[in-house]
Structures are given as structure tokens and as C-alpha cells.
Design a protein around this motif. Structure first.
Motif, PDB file in Angstrom:
ATOM      1  N   ALA A 216      29.643  41.020  41.344  1.00 34.75           N
ATOM      2  CA  ALA A 216      29.277  41.801  40.161  1.00 34.75           C
ATOM      3  C   ALA A 216      27.836  41.590  39.727  1.00 34.75           C
ATOM      4  CB  ALA A 216      30.218  41.463  39.011  1.00 34.75           C
ATOM      5  N   ASP A 217      27.114  40.718  40.403  1.00 34.44           N
ATOM      6  CA  ASP A 217      25.723  40.459  40.036  1.00 34.44           C
ATOM      7  C   ASP A 217      24.908  41.749  40.131  1.00 34.44           C
ATOM      8  OD1 ASP A 217      23.374  39.211  39.373  1.00 34.44           O
ATOM      9  OD2 ASP A 217      23.086  38.255  41.313  1.00 34.44           O
ATOM     10  N   GLY A 218      24.360  42.178  39.018  1.00 36.24           N
ATOM     11  CA  GLY A 218      23.565  43.397  38.991  1.00 36.24           C
ATOM     12  C   GLY A 218      24.358  44.675  38.808  1.00 36.24           C
ATOM     13  N   ALA A 219      25.686  44.588  38.749  1.00 38.58           N
ATOM     14  CA  ALA A 219      26.515  45.792  38.640  1.00 38.58           C
ATOM     15  C   ALA A 219      26.674  46.276  37.204  1.00 38.58           C
ATOM     16  CB  ALA A 219      27.893  45.548  39.250  1.00 38.58           C
ATOM     17  N   ASP A 220      26.381  45.424  36.233  1.00 41.76           N
ATOM     18  CA  ASP A 220      26.429  45.788  34.815  1.00 41.76           C
ATOM     19  C   ASP A 220      27.814  46.296  34.407  1.00 41.76           C
ATOM     20  OD1 ASP A 220      25.366  46.010  32.256  1.00 41.76           O
ATOM     21  OD2 ASP A 220      24.713  48.079  32.553  1.00 41.76           O
ATOM     22  N   LEU A 221      28.846  45.530  34.755  1.00 41.33           N
ATOM     23  CA  LEU A 221      30.210  45.888  34.394  1.00 41.33           C
ATOM     24  C   LEU A 221      30.616  45.212  33.095  1.00 41.33           C
ATOM     25  CD1 LEU A 221      32.028  45.598  37.851  1.00 41.33           C
ATOM     26  CD2 LEU A 221      30.919  47.599  36.840  1.00 41.33           C
ATOM     27  N   GLY A 222      31.467  45.878  32.327  1.00 40.83           N
ATOM     28  CA  GLY A 222      32.051  45.277  31.141  1.00 40.83           C
ATOM     29  C   GLY A 222      33.471  44.845  31.417  1.00 40.83           C
ATOM     30  N   GLY A 223      33.947  43.833  30.690  1.00 41.00           N
ATOM     31  CA  GLY A 223      35.263  43.283  30.943  1.00 41.00           C
ATOM     32  C   GLY A 223      36.242  43.513  29.812  1.00 41.00           C
ATOM     33  N   SER A 224      37.524  43.464  30.165  1.00 41.86           N
ATOM     34  CA  SER A 224      38.598  43.567  29.193  1.00 41.86           C
ATOM     35  C   SER A 224      39.759  42.707  29.668  1.00 41.86           C
ATOM     36  CB  SER A 224      39.053  45.027  29.047  1.00 41.86           C
ATOM     37  OG  SER A 224      40.144  45.134  28.152  1.00 41.86           O
ATOM     38  N   LEU A 225      40.268  41.841  28.790  1.00 44.28           N
ATOM     39  CA  LEU A 225      41.390  40.966  29.132  1.00 44.28           C
ATOM     40  C   LEU A 225      42.688  41.666  28.738  1.00 44.28           C
ATOM     41  CD1 LEU A 225      41.932  38.092  30.295  1.00 44.28           C
ATOM     42  CD2 LEU A 225      42.113  37.316  27.920  1.00 44.28           C
ATOM     43  N   LEU A 226      43.557  41.893  29.711  1.00 44.49           N
ATOM     44  CA  LEU A 226      44.782  42.650  29.488  1.00 44.49           C
ATOM     45  C   LEU A 226      46.013  41.766  29.315  1.00 44.49           C
ATOM     46  CD1 LEU A 226      44.275  45.471  32.153  1.00 44.49           C
ATOM     47  CD2 LEU A 226      43.422  45.362  29.797  1.00 44.49           C
ATOM     48  N   TYR A 227      45.936  40.526  29.781  1.00 42.87           N
ATOM     49  CA  TYR A 227      47.103  39.632  29.713  1.00 42.87           C
ATOM     50  C   TYR A 227      46.620  38.200  29.812  1.00 42.87           C
ATOM     51  CZ  TYR A 227      51.624  37.495  30.927  1.00 42.87           C
ATOM     52  OH  TYR A 227      52.748  36.715  30.953  1.00 42.87           O
ATOM     53  N   ASP A 228      47.206  37.329  28.993  1.00 45.95           N
ATOM     54  CA  ASP A 228      46.854  35.911  28.998  1.00 45.95           C
ATOM     55  C   ASP A 228      48.056  35.133  28.494  1.00 45.95           C
ATOM     56  OD1 ASP A 228      45.837  33.363  28.700  1.00 45.95           O
ATOM     57  OD2 ASP A 228      44.304  33.896  27.229  1.00 45.95           O
ATOM     58  N   ASP A 229      48.780  34.516  29.416  1.00 47.92           N
ATOM     59  CA  ASP A 229      49.972  33.761  29.037  1.00 47.92           C
ATOM     60  C   ASP A 229      50.250  32.719  30.109  1.00 47.92           C
ATOM     61  OD1 ASP A 229      52.111  32.936  27.524  1.00 47.92           O
ATOM     62  OD2 ASP A 229      53.177  34.856  27.576  1.00 47.92           O
ATOM     63  N   ALA A 230      51.206  31.850  29.842  1.00 49.12           N
ATOM     64  CA  ALA A 230      51.508  30.773  30.788  1.00 49.12           C
ATOM     65  C   ALA A 230      53.010  30.588  30.956  1.00 49.12           C
ATOM     66  CB  ALA A 230      50.857  29.473  30.340  1.00 49.12           C
ATOM     67  N   PRO A 231      53.717  31.618  31.431  1.00 44.72           N
ATOM     68  CA  PRO A 231      55.130  31.412  31.748  1.00 44.72           C
ATOM     69  C   PRO A 231      55.265  30.383  32.869  1.00 44.72           C
ATOM     70  CG  PRO A 231      54.366  33.504  32.627  1.00 44.72           C
ATOM     71  CD  PRO A 231      53.263  32.976  31.773  1.00 44.72           C
ATOM     72  N   TYR A 232      56.295  29.580  32.777  1.00 45.08           N
ATOM     73  CA  TYR A 232      56.529  28.527  33.772  1.00 45.08           C
ATOM     74  C   TYR A 232      55.428  27.461  33.748  1.00 45.08           C
ATOM     75  CZ  TYR A 232      58.907  32.747  35.440  1.00 45.08           C
ATOM     76  OH  TYR A 232      59.607  33.932  35.520  1.00 45.08           O
ATOM     77  N   GLY A 233      54.593  27.456  32.715  1.00 41.23           N
ATOM     78  CA  GLY A 233      53.537  26.455  32.630  1.00 41.23           C
ATOM     79  C   GLY A 233      52.333  26.731  33.495  1.00 41.23           C
ATOM     80  N   VAL A 234      52.214  27.951  34.023  1.00 40.09           N
ATOM     81  CA  VAL A 234      51.094  28.350  34.881  1.00 40.09           C
ATOM     82  C   VAL A 234      50.300  29.435  34.161  1.00 40.09           C
ATOM     83  CG1 VAL A 234      50.383  29.250  37.128  1.00 40.09           C
ATOM     84  CG2 VAL A 234      52.440  27.825  36.934  1.00 40.09           C
ATOM     85  N   GLY A 235      48.987  29.298  34.129  1.00 40.08           N
ATOM     86  CA  GLY A 235      48.146  30.276  33.462  1.00 40.08           C
ATOM     87  C   GLY A 235      48.003  31.543  34.284  1.00 40.08           C
ATOM     88  N   TYR A 236      48.440  32.658  33.733  1.00 39.67           N
ATOM     89  CA  TYR A 236      48.313  33.954  34.391  1.00 39.67           C
ATOM     90  C   TYR A 236      47.384  34.836  33.561  1.00 39.67           C
ATOM     91  CZ  TYR A 236      52.528  32.617  37.016  1.00 39.67           C
ATOM     92  OH  TYR A 236      53.444  31.968  37.807  1.00 39.67           O
ATOM     93  N   LEU A 237      46.361  35.379  34.213  1.00 39.02           N
ATOM     94  CA  LEU A 237      45.371  36.214  33.553  1.00 39.02           C
ATOM     95  C   LEU A 237      45.266  37.547  34.278  1.00 39.02           C
ATOM     96  CD1 LEU A 237      42.590  33.480  33.176  1.00 39.02           C
ATOM     97  CD2 LEU A 237      44.098  34.315  31.365  1.00 39.02           C
ATOM     98  N   VAL A 238      45.178  38.620  33.495  1.00 38.38           N
ATOM     99  CA  VAL A 238      44.914  39.942  34.050  1.00 38.38           C
ATOM    100  C   VAL A 238      43.721  40.514  33.312  1.00 38.38           C
ATOM    101  CG1 VAL A 238      45.808  42.273  34.468  1.00 38.38           C
ATOM    102  CG2 VAL A 238      47.367  40.309  34.551  1.00 38.38           C
ATOM    103  N   ALA A 239      42.743  40.976  34.076  1.00 39.26           N
ATOM    104  CA  ALA A 239      41.518  41.538  33.470  1.00 39.26           C
ATOM    105  C   ALA A 239      41.095  42.768  34.231  1.00 39.26           C
ATOM    106  CB  ALA A 239      40.408  40.499  33.468  1.00 39.26           C
ATOM    107  N   SER A 240      40.335  43.595  33.558  1.00 36.69           N
ATOM    108  CA  SER A 240      39.796  44.809  34.156  1.00 36.69           C
ATOM    109  C   SER A 240      38.297  44.860  33.876  1.00 36.69           C
ATOM    110  CB  SER A 240      40.483  46.037  33.559  1.00 36.69           C
ATOM    111  OG  SER A 240      39.922  47.229  34.071  1.00 36.69           O
ATOM    112  N   TRP A 241      37.509  45.109  34.922  1.00 37.71           N
ATOM    113  CA  TRP A 241      36.053  45.264  34.784  1.00 37.71           C
ATOM    114  C   TRP A 241      35.675  46.653  35.252  1.00 37.71           C
ATOM    115  CZ3 TRP A 241      32.906  40.404  36.686  1.00 37.71           C
ATOM    116  CH2 TRP A 241      33.354  39.269  35.990  1.00 37.71           C
ATOM    117  N   SER A 242      34.896  47.337  34.460  1.00 40.29           N
ATOM    118  CA  SER A 242      34.435  48.668  34.868  1.00 40.29           C
ATOM    119  C   SER A 242      33.125  48.985  34.149  1.00 40.29           C
ATOM    120  CB  SER A 242      35.482  49.728  34.533  1.00 40.29           C
ATOM    121  OG  SER A 242      35.735  49.776  33.144  1.00 40.29           O
TER     122      SER A 242
END
Length: 242
Positions: A216-242
Motif C-alpha cells: 500500500a506504500d504510495g497507494a493512498d488508501l483509506g481504512g475501515s475496521l469492520l470487525y474486532d473481537d476475540a471468540p475462543y480467546g483469539v483476536g479476529y480482525l476484518v478491515a477494508s482498504w480502498s
């Protein structure tokens, strides 16, 4: 040129058959992954690159097969359409089958009906330094045409006493740092994630996320975090960059 990216977790439990049921506690994560993939499709890329953790490392061509038989489920997947349209197997045109992170990605793509664009996979080992991850990403980002990235990987596996890595007080702050970086497309913050700490916390997403930072270096993308939780004690993240 990188035009969009999606970040998704890669636990095989995302696949209901592997979870021995619907695993409704992961429904929100599945829905967020579908939304993130929708953003990729809307970007109309010329090709999709999938990056995920892999003990072997290397490239996986379109049509490479994988399965969840190692998890006790007779379910096969394929990385995008295959030229011969033959039966799906556990191997690919040039070698071994998909690691589980890319098999989960292939399942997500099939579930969302991703058939329009060429697909290729890149497995990255957790021994890659942040600098090498970023360098690999820059190579991907410099390719001609419009490239979209699907980046697979989990946060720490040490959020609770029942987590795979047991409870580690450093896990929640590590995941919070990663979440903030992914939410804001902060390339410097992603690159600064500590590889040694990530390994201790069993955070498989560190190397793929840092490949994304390089791409993404130089691509000038913006980010959005769609999900952030830790079921089963594991960190799961979902994000979208566009």
C-alpha cells in the motif's frame, strides 16, 4: 498498483463444516468478511493476490486445490477457477496444496461468488522480518495493472485462559495496536508491529499485515475496521482498504 485490500481472519472454524455446526458466534465475522470482499470486487481489479501465513512459504497458482481434511472434514476448495475445470484435489499445478490460511480464503471467495478475476496466492512465513515483508509487498504493489489484496491472518491467540496460547496480558494491547493500524491504514504502525512479540502471542497475521503495508506504500488508501473481537480467546480482525 494496489487499488483495494481486505483483511480477514483465517481460522478454519469460519467454515461451518469444520465447526461441526453453524458456529453462530462467528456469524458476524463471516458477514464482515463478505462485506470486505464486496469492496474488493467493487474496485474492479485486474487480479487478486491472496497473502496468508504459511509454514512453507511460496507462490500458489490459480487452480491450486486445498482441503479441510486435516480438520476431519471431507471438504475441498480451489484457489479461483481452474483452466481444466476438473475435480478439485489437494494439490496445485506446480506443487503442494494450499495452506489452511489460503484454503479459508478460497472458501470465502467461493462463498461470495468470486469468479471474475485472476487469483494467485502468496504464503509468508512468520520468520520473515518486517523489512522483508514490506519489501515483498512493494513488489506486489508495483505490478502493472489494478491489484487487489486479500490478506489473511489472525491476531493474538492469548486473550483468555482458554485460548490456544493461554492468557497473556500483552495480547489485548497488541491486538488493539493492530486494529487501530488497520482501521486507519497506518502503514508505519503496521510495519512497527514487533515480530518477536507476535510470535510469542501466536499472532499469525503479523507478517501478512506487513506485506499489506508494503504493497500500500504510495497507494493512498483509506481504512475501515469492520470487525474486532476475540471468540475462543483469539483476536479476529476484518478491515477494508480502498
Amino acid at each position: 498498483m494496489l487499488v483495494a485490500a481486505a483483511v480477514c481472519p483465517c481460522p478454519p472454524l469460519l467454515v461451518p463444516e469444520v465447526a461441526s455446526g453453524a458456529a453462530p458466534e462467528l456469524d458476524a465475522a463471516r458477514a464482515a468478511c463478505a462485506d470486505a470482499l464486496g469492496v474488493l470486487a467493487a474496485a474492479r481489479p485486474d487480479r487478486l493476490m491472496i497473502v496468508g501465513p504459511d509454514d512453507r512459504g511460496g507462490l500458489y497458482a490459480q487452480g491450486t486445490g486445498g482441503s479441510f481434511r486435516g480438520f476431519g472434514v471431507d471438504l475441498a476448495v480451489r484457489l479461483g477457477p481452474a483452466a481444466d475445470a476438473g475435480p478439485t484435489t489437494d494439490t496445485g499445478p506446480a506443487g503442494p496444496g494450499l495452506p489452511h490460511s489460503l484454503a479459508v480464503a478460497a472458501w470465502l471467495l467461493e462463498r461470495c461468488g468470486w469468479v471474475e478475476f485472476p487469483v494467485e496466492g502468496v504464503g509468508v512465513q512468520d520468520t520473515l522480518t518486517p523489512e522483508r515483508c514490506a519489501a515483498l509487498g512493494r513488489v506486489i504493489g508495483a505490478e502493472d495493472g489494478r491489484t487487489a489484496l486479500l490478506v489473511m491472518g489472525d491476531g493474538s491467540a492469548c486473550r483468555t485462559v482458554k485460548a490456544p496460547g493461554y492468557l497473556d496480558e500483552r495480547a489485548a494491547p497488541f491486538d488493539a495496536d493492530a486494529a487501530r493500524a488497520l482501521a486507519t491504514a497506518d502503514l508505519a504502525a503496521l510495519t512497527a508491529l514487533d515480530a518477536g512479540l507476535a510470535r510469542e502471542l501466536k499472532a499469525s497475521g503479523r507478517a501478512p499485515w506487513q506485506v499489506l503495508a508494503g504493497a500500500a506504500d504510495g497507494a493512498d488508501l483509506g481504512g475501515s475496521l469492520l470487525y474486532d473481537d476475540a471468540p475462543y480467546g483469539v483476536g479476529y480482525l476484518v478491515a477494508s482498504w480502498s
